[in-house]
Design a protein around this motif. Structure first.
Motif, short mmCIF file in Angstrom:
data_model
loop_
_atom_site.label_atom_id
_atom_site.label_comp_id
_atom_site.label_asym_id
_atom_site.label_seq_id
_atom_site.Cartn_x
_atom_site.Cartn_y
_atom_site.Cartn_z
N LEU A 1 80.78 34.68 39.53
CA LEU A 1 79.71 35.30 38.91
C LEU A 1 79.89 36.79 38.25
O LEU A 1 81.25 37.40 38.97
N GLY A 2 79.32 37.19 37.27
CA GLY A 2 79.64 38.69 36.91
C GLY A 2 80.36 38.70 35.48
O GLY A 2 80.77 39.57 35.16
N LEU A 3 80.44 37.35 35.00
CA LEU A 3 81.37 37.31 33.78
C LEU A 3 80.36 37.23 32.52
O LEU A 3 80.81 37.39 31.60
N GLY A 4 78.99 37.43 32.82
CA GLY A 4 78.11 37.33 31.58
C GLY A 4 77.28 36.24 31.63
O GLY A 4 76.70 35.56 30.63
N GLU A 5 77.26 35.22 32.63
CA GLU A 5 76.63 33.88 32.40
C GLU A 5 74.86 34.06 32.83
O GLU A 5 74.61 35.24 33.33
N THR A 6 74.31 33.15 32.13
CA THR A 6 72.86 33.37 32.42
C THR A 6 72.49 32.29 33.60
O THR A 6 73.33 31.42 34.02
N GLY B 1 80.91 33.29 44.11
CA GLY B 1 81.42 34.52 44.34
C GLY B 1 81.32 35.60 43.35
O GLY B 1 81.32 34.95 42.23
N GLN B 2 81.60 36.74 43.82
CA GLN B 2 81.48 37.73 42.62
C GLN B 2 82.99 37.77 41.91
O GLN B 2 83.86 38.05 42.77
N VAL C 1 76.61 41.30 40.42
CA VAL C 1 75.37 40.45 40.65
C VAL C 1 74.98 40.62 41.95
O VAL C 1 75.44 40.90 42.89
N PRO C 2 73.30 41.04 41.91
CA PRO C 2 72.48 41.23 43.03
C PRO C 2 72.50 40.33 44.07
O PRO C 2 72.48 39.17 43.58
N MET C 3 72.38 40.65 45.25
CA MET C 3 72.36 39.65 46.36
C MET C 3 71.37 38.75 46.20
O MET C 3 71.39 37.43 46.59
N ALA C 4 70.06 39.22 45.72
CA ALA C 4 68.89 38.10 45.41
C ALA C 4 69.23 36.89 44.60
O ALA C 4 68.97 35.97 45.09
N ARG C 5 70.55 37.10 43.55
CA ARG C 5 70.51 36.12 42.94
C ARG C 5 71.49 35.29 43.41
O ARG C 5 71.29 33.88 43.23
N TYR C 6 72.27 35.64 44.54
CA TYR C 6 73.06 34.58 45.14
C TYR C 6 72.22 33.91 46.10
O TYR C 6 72.52 32.56 46.35
N GLN C 7 71.34 34.49 46.60
CA GLN C 7 70.27 33.55 47.30
C GLN C 7 69.48 32.50 46.63
O GLN C 7 69.31 31.53 47.14
N THR C 8 69.20 33.11 45.42
CA THR C 8 68.37 32.06 44.70
C THR C 8 69.10 30.80 44.32
O THR C 8 68.78 29.64 44.45
N TYR C 9 70.74 31.19 43.85
CA TYR C 9 71.46 30.24 43.47
C TYR C 9 71.77 29.17 44.77
O TYR C 9 72.10 28.03 44.41
N TYR C 10 71.80 29.80 45.75
CA TYR C 10 72.09 29.02 46.99
C TYR C 10 70.82 27.94 47.15
O TYR C 10 71.27 26.95 47.22
N LYS C 11 69.71 28.46 47.00
CA LYS C 11 68.45 27.54 47.22
C LYS C 11 68.57 26.33 46.20
O LYS C 11 68.12 25.27 46.44
N GLU C 12 68.80 26.90 44.85
CA GLU C 12 68.76 26.02 43.72
C GLU C 12 70.04 24.91 44.01
O GLU C 12 69.74 23.84 43.43
N GLY D 1 71.20 19.17 45.84
CA GLY D 1 72.08 18.09 46.76
C GLY D 1 73.25 18.21 46.96
O GLY D 1 74.00 17.36 47.70
N PHE D 2 73.86 19.51 46.93
CA PHE D 2 75.38 19.69 47.60
C PHE D 2 75.39 19.61 48.93
O PHE D 2 74.54 19.95 49.60
N LYS D 3 76.29 19.10 49.61
CA LYS D 3 76.47 18.97 51.11
C LYS D 3 76.63 20.42 51.71
O LYS D 3 76.28 20.62 52.62
N PHE D 4 77.10 21.04 50.88
CA PHE D 4 77.54 22.71 51.34
C PHE D 4 77.77 23.47 50.31
O PHE D 4 78.31 23.19 49.02
N VAL D 5 76.92 24.81 50.49
CA VAL D 5 77.09 25.79 49.62
C VAL D 5 77.42 27.03 50.15
O VAL D 5 76.77 27.40 51.23
N ALA D 6 78.19 27.85 49.57
CA ALA D 6 78.47 29.13 50.05
C ALA D 6 78.25 30.05 48.83
O ALA D 6 78.97 29.76 47.95
N SER D 7 77.39 30.94 49.14
CA SER D 7 77.08 31.77 47.64
C SER D 7 76.85 32.91 48.27
O SER D 7 75.81 33.59 49.05
N SER D 8 77.78 34.08 48.13
CA SER D 8 77.69 35.61 48.52
C SER D 8 78.87 36.27 47.77
O SER D 8 79.80 35.64 47.28
#
Lengths: 79, 292
Positions: B207-212, B234-235, B250-261, B266-273
């Protein structure tokens, strides 16, 4: 006995870093594993831990300095 | 292309601790065995932590890569001849370090007839011989989408087949060299379709490359449509001023939002930080899924 603290190699790709903040002042007691100072390399800010137990005697570089691997950065008085 | 914004001062979470003695010990072991790690070659922010705890991601077929992706710090240059003894040395290092999970990645080797697939196979075999209890994760190039290369690696039987998408569709041509969104998706699709049931398929993005948000969710949907199991987020940290310009911490809150999404999808495992890298704590990830 006085132990010298030299700048460790913190990045596989460069030997010159930007000195960040001191976390210990002269006269402060220091334990092994305490953070002594911070250094900014290309990708991270590294917190460098003390390998000695004693008292920080002198800071040999200032915040904002450019430092090279092996430079003397501090002295610690060990018992 | 979006407007460039200059992003400089590093955020607090990029502070890492560093134990020189432990890192030196790891450096000595790797140098003694003439092995490269993506940790050192890409100047990873987690190097101090991972080397300090005796963990590393081996990078075979290096140190030079035949591609010049604009986000990556692995050197681009004339590739070295294939070292036939390298697989045995990776296995030896894995044994000496007592790794219960090992990550093997490689440079891109567009110069080789098999694009490097054979070295992955040899490394997996060497690991199975010397360290049969160690679980193996491969992080492969796109092999130009060649299914014979993917087949060869799958047949060698890694526990996790990982290939990174790196970023969303619109940014891919700006940061990846000779790699496309479609090809990487096709590699993952083929791997998932042909992998045995107990092999997991994994990918990762920066993340942090300009993606929406919408583009990230589209990527997640594309990955779930082909049943990819694991996702790491990851950043991006710009390796040097010559590399692709960092757009955002990218702010931490967005990592948490992406994790939940991602979990919702249905991903079996997600690491988002921010400090997550595709091989960071891969062992814990696999253990969580295998219920160890």
């Amino acid at each position: 006995m006085i132990k010298e603290v030299h700048m460790p190699k913190l990045s596989p790709k460069s030997d010159e870093y930007f000195f960040g903040e001191w976390q210990k002042e002269p006269g402060d007691s220091v334990e092994v594993g305490d953070i002594l100072f911070e250094v900014e390399t290309d990708k991270v800010v590294s917190q460098v831990e003390s390998q000695e137990k004693g008292t920080l005697q002198a800071q040999k570089v200032a915040e904002g300095d450019t430092v090279k691997v092996g430079d003397l950065v501090a002295t610690i008085k060990v018992a | 292309m979006m407007e460039k914004t200059h992003v400089t001062s590093k955020p607090q979470w990029l502070k890492v601790t560093y134990d020189q003695k432990k890192v030196d010990h790891m450096d000595d072991l790797l140098a003694g065995l003439k092995l490269n790690t993506v940790c050192a070659e890409a100047n990873c922010p987690n190097l101090g932590e991972c080397f300090g705890s005796g963990s590393a991601a081996f990078m075979i077929l290096g140190p030079n890569c035949t591609r010049a992706c604009r986000f990556c710090d692995v050197p681009h240059g004339h590739p070295a001849p294939v070292d036939l003894l390298e697989p045995a040395r990776v296995a030896e290092a894995t044994k000496r370090l007592g790794l219960s999970h090992v990550v093997v990645t490689s440079t891109d080797r567009d110069d080789l007839p098999d694009l490097g697939a054979g070295q992955f196979v040899a490394t997996i075999k060497a690991l199975r011989r010397l360290t049969p209890k160690t679980t193996i994760e491969v992080l492969t190039p796109d092999f130009q989408g060649r299914t014979d290369c993917i087949d060869a690696v799958l047949a060698a039987g890694p526990d996790v087949f990982n290939h990174n998408m790196e970023t969303v569709r619109s940014i891919t041509p700006h940061v990846r060299n000779r790699a496309t969104y479609e090809t990487s998706l096709a590699v993952l699709r083929y791997a998932k379709e042909h992998a045995p049931q107990n092999m997991y398929v994994k990918t990762g993005i920066m993340l942090g490359l300009g993606e929406t948000d919408a583009e990230v969710y589209q990527l997640m949907d594309d990955l779930r449509a082909i049943d990819v199991d694991f996702l790491t987020i990851g950043q991006y940290v710009q390796p040097s001023p010559k590399h692709y310009q960092l757009r955002e911490w990218v702010p931490m809150a967005r990592y948490q939002t992406y994790y939940k999404e991602a979990v919702k999808r249905g991903f079996k495992f997600v690491a988002s930080s921010p400090l997550v890298r595709s091989s960071y704590k891969a062992k814990e990830e696999l253990e969580a899924v295998m219920g160890k």
